[in-house]
Design an enzyme around this catalytic site. Sequence first.
Site, PDB file in Angstrom:
ATOM      1  N   HIS A  99     -15.846  45.396  90.252  1.00  0.00           N
ATOM      2  CA  HIS A  99     -16.539  45.435  88.962  1.00  0.00           C
ATOM      3  C   HIS A  99     -17.997  45.045  89.232  1.00  0.00           C
ATOM      4  O   HIS A  99     -18.275  44.307  90.191  1.00  0.00           O
ATOM      5  CB  HIS A  99     -16.011  44.405  87.967  1.00  0.00           C
ATOM      6  CG  HIS A  99     -14.528  44.401  87.738  1.00  0.00           C
ATOM      7  ND1 HIS A  99     -13.634  43.900  88.646  1.00  0.00           N
ATOM      8  CD2 HIS A  99     -13.805  44.811  86.672  1.00  0.00           C
ATOM      9  CE1 HIS A  99     -12.404  44.000  88.145  1.00  0.00           C
ATOM     10  NE2 HIS A  99     -12.472  44.557  86.955  1.00  0.00           N
ATOM     11  N   ASP A 102     -18.593  41.361  89.802  1.00  0.00           N
ATOM     12  CA  ASP A 102     -18.007  40.737  90.994  1.00  0.00           C
ATOM     13  C   ASP A 102     -19.042  40.551  92.084  1.00  0.00           C
ATOM     14  O   ASP A 102     -18.959  39.612  92.884  1.00  0.00           O
ATOM     15  CB  ASP A 102     -16.896  41.616  91.614  1.00  0.00           C
ATOM     16  CG  ASP A 102     -15.783  41.932  90.648  1.00  0.00           C
ATOM     17  OD1 ASP A 102     -15.562  41.149  89.720  1.00  0.00           O
ATOM     18  OD2 ASP A 102     -15.140  42.985  90.845  1.00  0.00           O
ATOM     19  N   GLU A 230      -7.007  52.642  83.141  1.00  0.00           N
ATOM     20  CA  GLU A 230      -5.949  51.729  83.579  1.00  0.00           C
ATOM     21  C   GLU A 230      -5.235  51.137  82.366  1.00  0.00           C
ATOM     22  O   GLU A 230      -5.766  50.258  81.690  1.00  0.00           O
ATOM     23  CB  GLU A 230      -6.562  50.619  84.440  1.00  0.00           C
ATOM     24  CG  GLU A 230      -5.526  49.645  84.964  1.00  0.00           C
ATOM     25  CD  GLU A 230      -6.125  48.638  85.930  1.00  0.00           C
ATOM     26  OE1 GLU A 230      -7.097  48.990  86.631  1.00  0.00           O
ATOM     27  OE2 GLU A 230      -5.630  47.509  85.980  1.00  0.00           O
ATOM     28  N   GLU A 266      -1.047  50.011  87.112  1.00  0.00           N
ATOM     29  CA  GLU A 266      -0.827  48.697  87.725  1.00  0.00           C
ATOM     30  C   GLU A 266       0.601  48.233  87.476  1.00  0.00           C
ATOM     31  O   GLU A 266       1.089  48.284  86.350  1.00  0.00           O
ATOM     32  CB  GLU A 266      -1.814  47.677  87.158  1.00  0.00           C
ATOM     33  CG  GLU A 266      -1.516  46.271  87.664  1.00  0.00           C
ATOM     34  CD  GLU A 266      -2.531  45.224  87.237  1.00  0.00           C
ATOM     35  OE1 GLU A 266      -3.721  45.571  87.090  1.00  0.00           O
ATOM     36  OE2 GLU A 266      -2.125  44.064  87.062  1.00  0.00           O
ATOM     37  N   HIS A 269       0.950  45.471  84.835  1.00  0.00           N
ATOM     38  CA  HIS A 269       0.721  45.982  83.479  1.00  0.00           C
ATOM     39  C   HIS A 269       1.940  46.760  82.991  1.00  0.00           C
ATOM     40  O   HIS A 269       2.281  46.720  81.808  1.00  0.00           O
ATOM     41  CB  HIS A 269      -0.518  46.872  83.440  1.00  0.00           C
ATOM     42  CG  HIS A 269      -1.789  46.133  83.729  1.00  0.00           C
ATOM     43  ND1 HIS A 269      -3.030  46.746  83.739  1.00  0.00           N
ATOM     44  CD2 HIS A 269      -2.014  44.829  84.020  1.00  0.00           C
ATOM     45  CE1 HIS A 269      -3.952  45.838  84.028  1.00  0.00           C
ATOM     46  NE2 HIS A 269      -3.366  44.681  84.207  1.00  0.00           N
ATOM     47  N   ASP A 294      -2.850  50.187  91.199  1.00  0.00           N
ATOM     48  CA  ASP A 294      -3.188  48.781  91.401  1.00  0.00           C
ATOM     49  C   ASP A 294      -1.899  48.110  91.860  1.00  0.00           C
ATOM     50  O   ASP A 294      -0.993  47.858  91.062  1.00  0.00           O
ATOM     51  CB  ASP A 294      -3.704  48.141  90.114  1.00  0.00           C
ATOM     52  CG  ASP A 294      -5.229  48.178  90.030  1.00  0.00           C
ATOM     53  OD1 ASP A 294      -5.842  48.956  90.784  1.00  0.00           O
ATOM     54  OD2 ASP A 294      -5.795  47.427  89.217  1.00  0.00           O
ATOM     55  N   ASP A 305      -0.005  38.236  83.066  1.00  0.00           N
ATOM     56  CA  ASP A 305      -0.464  39.106  84.146  1.00  0.00           C
ATOM     57  C   ASP A 305      -0.815  38.252  85.358  1.00  0.00           C
ATOM     58  O   ASP A 305      -1.948  37.831  85.513  1.00  0.00           O
ATOM     59  CB  ASP A 305      -1.693  39.867  83.616  1.00  0.00           C
ATOM     60  CG  ASP A 305      -2.113  40.992  84.514  1.00  0.00           C
ATOM     61  OD1 ASP A 305      -1.311  41.423  85.361  1.00  0.00           O
ATOM     62  OD2 ASP A 305      -3.260  41.466  84.351  1.00  0.00           O
ATOM     63  N   ASP A 307      -0.684  38.988  88.608  1.00  0.00           N
ATOM     64  CA  ASP A 307      -1.359  39.673  89.723  1.00  0.00           C
ATOM     65  C   ASP A 307      -0.959  39.123  91.090  1.00  0.00           C
ATOM     66  O   ASP A 307      -1.811  38.748  91.904  1.00  0.00           O
ATOM     67  CB  ASP A 307      -2.886  39.579  89.573  1.00  0.00           C
ATOM     68  CG  ASP A 307      -3.422  40.458  88.456  1.00  0.00           C
ATOM     69  OD1 ASP A 307      -2.692  41.336  87.976  1.00  0.00           O
ATOM     70  OD2 ASP A 307      -4.599  40.258  88.065  1.00  0.00           O
ATOM     71  N   ASP A 337      -4.717  44.831  93.479  1.00  0.00           N
ATOM     72  CA  ASP A 337      -5.185  43.989  92.376  1.00  0.00           C
ATOM     73  C   ASP A 337      -4.311  42.751  92.349  1.00  0.00           C
ATOM     74  O   ASP A 337      -3.515  42.531  91.446  1.00  0.00           O
ATOM     75  CB  ASP A 337      -5.113  44.754  91.049  1.00  0.00           C
ATOM     76  CG  ASP A 337      -5.728  43.939  89.926  1.00  0.00           C
ATOM     77  OD1 ASP A 337      -6.458  42.978  90.229  1.00  0.00           O
ATOM     78  OD2 ASP A 337      -5.472  44.240  88.751  1.00  0.00           O
TER      79      ASP A 337
HETATM   80 MN   LIG Z   1      -3.120  42.551  86.290  1.00  0.00          MN
END
Ligand SMILES: [Mn+2]
EC number: 5.3.1.5
Length: 437
Positions: A99, A102, A230, A266, A269, A294, A305, A307, A337
């Site tokens: 992003h 980032d 996404e 993802e 998700h 992802d 979430d 991750d 991700d």
């Molecule tokens: Mn996530």
Amino acid sequence: MAYYENVGKVAYEGSQSQNPFAFKFYNADEVVMGKKMSEHLKFAMAYWHTLTAEGSDPFGATTAVRPWHSYSGIDLAKARVEAGFEFMDKMGLEYFCFHDIDITPEGSSLKEFFANIDTIVDLIESNMKSSGKKLLWNTANMFTNPRFVHGAASTCNADVYAHAAAQIKKGLEVGKRLGGENYVFWGGREGYMSLLNTDMKLEQDNIARMFHMAVDYAKEIGFDAQFLIEPKPKEPTKHQYDFDAATTISFLQKYDLAKHFKLNLEANHATLAGHTFEHELRVARINGMLGSLDANQGDMLLGWDTDEFPVNVYDATLTLYEVLQNDGLGKGGINFDAKVRRDSFEADDLFLAHIAGMDTYAKGLKVAAKLIEDRAFEKVIEERYSSFSEGIGADVVAGKTTLASLAEYAMNNETPRANKSGRQEHLQSILNQYIYG
Ligand SMILES: [Mn+2]
């Protein structure tokens, strides 16, 4: 200078290796179904989880020990670039994703933010040239800054909408400059918290207008990346508009955007939406919309979430099964991700986590390839639907029937052919045989 002095290049040593810094299953040059593993599995480093986020959560501060902690400001941003390219080199990761926020501090204005981006993109570009690493995708973060409290493209504030457009415009320019293969839109706060204050139609229409403007601008500047959306059902808003694959596809079709977009799906998700990851991939695949992944996983005992790095071989097998059936991901790839747990705070954990994820996907790829080569499930599915390849079933598929003609057929065939067992448990045991055999 080296940022990760403890670790050298991670190599494949086979499933019996006791070396924690070696691949047990991921063998980049091994050929599976006619392609190298590294071509099937275009792994990408997520800049945010690997280099920027450092383990803070709503209950506590950052815990990560990182080799760039002696730097601050733009020097910190530069150190992260150098560390990131060293990490990708040592891990054998050919791609990365980021992003805008980032890679650099935002500063106090858009002008300052974009100047900072240019400074860091200069450094990223020169590192890409010397290393051969590629940009899988970039995106604009339009959810962290307080101005996006009511959303970005779905905001009630037209000035904020313009700010979002400025970030997307810059993101597309950066993507073009770095040769990005895809450009991602994640609807960070594109959703609502309460219908009592929400004009849902205007918000969705405005999101579509923003996408059309992005499509037009990419064309104008000659940026030919695949656009990706996404899906995510909730978090941070109660209801996100790009809820899941099916919802997102129908949104794109309604607004005449489907030909310009595919989906970046993802795993975490998917499970938040009440689906398996393979369900989301299947929905995208049969609609020609499977773009990129992802790769991560959630914790089924937690409702958010998380991750986590993907370590579930069963899930990875069914994921790669869909990818192989799709004949790959085209311009897309497999972005981690995923973040190390807050209590896995040493820099070495970044390597160990990526090794776990890459090995899991490599094992999943090999099992999925064998399933497809043996037509383990295809044979069963063909047989299961065989009544649609002949007689009245073939007429249905060919569009030759009407309700009246089917009714006449049914009246003349009062005893339909016998149903057969779906054999679900047997098929699940076959899948286990392939995984463990
Ligand atoms: Mn996530």
